[in-house]
Enzyme design. Structure first.
Site, short mmCIF file in Angstrom:
data_model
loop_
_atom_site.label_atom_id
_atom_site.label_comp_id
_atom_site.label_asym_id
_atom_site.label_seq_id
_atom_site.Cartn_x
_atom_site.Cartn_y
_atom_site.Cartn_z
N ARG A 1 20.39 4.90 -17.26
CA ARG A 1 21.14 4.20 -16.22
C ARG A 1 21.82 5.20 -15.29
O ARG A 1 22.31 6.24 -15.73
CB ARG A 1 22.21 3.29 -16.84
CG ARG A 1 21.67 2.12 -17.62
CD ARG A 1 22.83 1.27 -18.11
NE ARG A 1 22.39 0.14 -18.90
CZ ARG A 1 23.21 -0.78 -19.40
NH1 ARG A 1 24.52 -0.68 -19.19
NH2 ARG A 1 22.72 -1.78 -20.11
N ASP B 1 24.79 5.68 -12.08
CA ASP B 1 25.95 5.06 -11.46
C ASP B 1 25.69 4.74 -10.00
O ASP B 1 24.70 5.19 -9.41
CB ASP B 1 27.16 6.01 -11.54
CG ASP B 1 27.59 6.30 -12.97
OD1 ASP B 1 27.27 5.49 -13.85
OD2 ASP B 1 28.23 7.35 -13.18
N TYR C 1 19.21 16.36 -14.96
CA TYR C 1 19.82 16.04 -13.66
C TYR C 1 20.06 17.31 -12.86
O TYR C 1 20.23 18.40 -13.42
CB TYR C 1 21.18 15.36 -13.86
CG TYR C 1 21.13 13.91 -14.29
CD1 TYR C 1 21.24 12.89 -13.35
CD2 TYR C 1 20.99 13.56 -15.63
CE1 TYR C 1 21.22 11.56 -13.73
CE2 TYR C 1 20.96 12.23 -16.03
CZ TYR C 1 21.08 11.23 -15.07
OH TYR C 1 21.04 9.91 -15.45
N ARG D 1 28.83 13.75 -14.23
CA ARG D 1 29.84 13.90 -13.17
C ARG D 1 31.14 14.47 -13.72
O ARG D 1 31.82 15.25 -13.04
CB ARG D 1 30.08 12.55 -12.50
CG ARG D 1 28.88 12.06 -11.69
CD ARG D 1 29.09 10.63 -11.23
NE ARG D 1 30.30 10.51 -10.43
CZ ARG D 1 30.93 9.35 -10.20
NH1 ARG D 1 30.46 8.23 -10.73
NH2 ARG D 1 32.01 9.32 -9.44
#
Length: 296
Positions: free
Chosen positions: A65, A67, A143, A231
């Site tokens: 998932r 954000d 990422y 993050r």
């Protein structure tokens, strides 16, 4: 991909075929991946397009998932179709159903997105190997995060996928601090825990490099990520890169296992899911079963 119609596929358990989709998207126009009532999401848009084609609600399972505002180049999902639904996708033409679904899905997405056409692109459709689960079979997710540290590097054409950071960052300090977080750890300090879920993850890569254009790119790879984990890691690392905290501070926060005023999230728009890796076909089921046991 072969356009010719293949032999009838072998059905899996329950009489359904598991279909894999590889896709990419610009997360800017969406309120994240997961379906939310009244909001435009990537999952919601994709499932609406599939329902238009299959003529029933179709639920997809995603590898990871994302954000609101987070992008993906290498996202993976799976869905289950009956043999009749799969073979009917080509509408009787001598065409591989995978090719038919790819073409028709692109059209359905364009219809649903309107002026946002191109924000979601399905690159490949295939019949998944036995035991495949887009989420639980994954070995790791990788990422990237782009940072332009100083006004001289602020490119208006890259403002939607690059963090404009006002202060210069020391890449060596960033890497020294990041290296102390690698391995199997409890990342409670760096994520928003979900009820009933573990915050233990294996961080396999956390490193920063400055490209020839001067922009810093963070690479973060783990077996899986908690909510907001990437993050939070990047946001905390920025304190170290600026020299506001020593490199060991990142590990101290990890050991503290708490969230406080220094728990900050880096902006979402520079974050991109680049790749999801899976084991060989004969190890997919075992990997999925192991991961389910660890997560649940």
């Amino acid at each position: 991909m072969n356009d010719q119609k293949p032999a009838a596929p072998v059905l899996g358990g329950g009489g359904f075929l598991r279909i894999r989709l590889d896709l990419a998207y610009d997360g800017g126009p969406f309120s994240g991946w997961a379906v939310q009532p009244g909001l435009r999401t990537v999952q919601g848009t994709l499932e609406e397009a599939l329902e238009l084609l299959i003529r029933r609600p179709v639920r997809v399972t995603v590898a990871g998932r994302t954000d609101a505002g987070v992008h993906a180049r290498g996202q993976v999902v799976h869905l289950d179709l009956t043999e009749a639904e799969w073979l009917g996708l080509n509408r009787g033409a001598e065409l591989n159903p995978a090719v038919a679904l790819l073409r028709r899905l692109r059209g359905a997405l364009s219809r649903g997105l309107g002026d946002l056409t191109g924000a979601i692109v399905v690159h490949q459709v295939s019949i998944a190997p036995e035991g495949f689960d887009a989420r639980f079979s994954a070995l790791w997710r990788r990422y990237s995060y782009r940072i332009a540290d100083g006004p001289a590097l602020w490119d208006p054409l890259g403002r939607y996928d690059t963090l404009w950071h006002k202060s210069p960052l020391d890449v060596d300090l960033l890497n020294e601090g990041a290296s102390k977080l690698l391995g199997l750890q409890n990342f409670l300090s760096y994520c928003k825990p979900r009820e009933g879920s573990t915050t233990i993850r294996e961080l396999q890569r956390f490193e920063f490099t400055r490209g020839v254009d001067g922009v810093i790119v963070a690479t973060v790879q783990a077996d899986a990520f908690c909510h907001n984990m990437v993050r939070a890691l990047v946001g905390s690392a920025l304190y170290v890169g600026e020299g506001l905290e020593p490199p060991g501070w990142l590990h101290e926060r990890l050991l503290a296992r708490k969230r406080d005023a220094r728990s900050v999230l880096a902006a979402p728009h520079p974050l991109v899911l680049e790749e999801v890796a899976y084991p060989s076909d004969d190890e997919l089921l075992a990997r999925a079963e192991l991961t389910r046991a660890l997560r649940e």
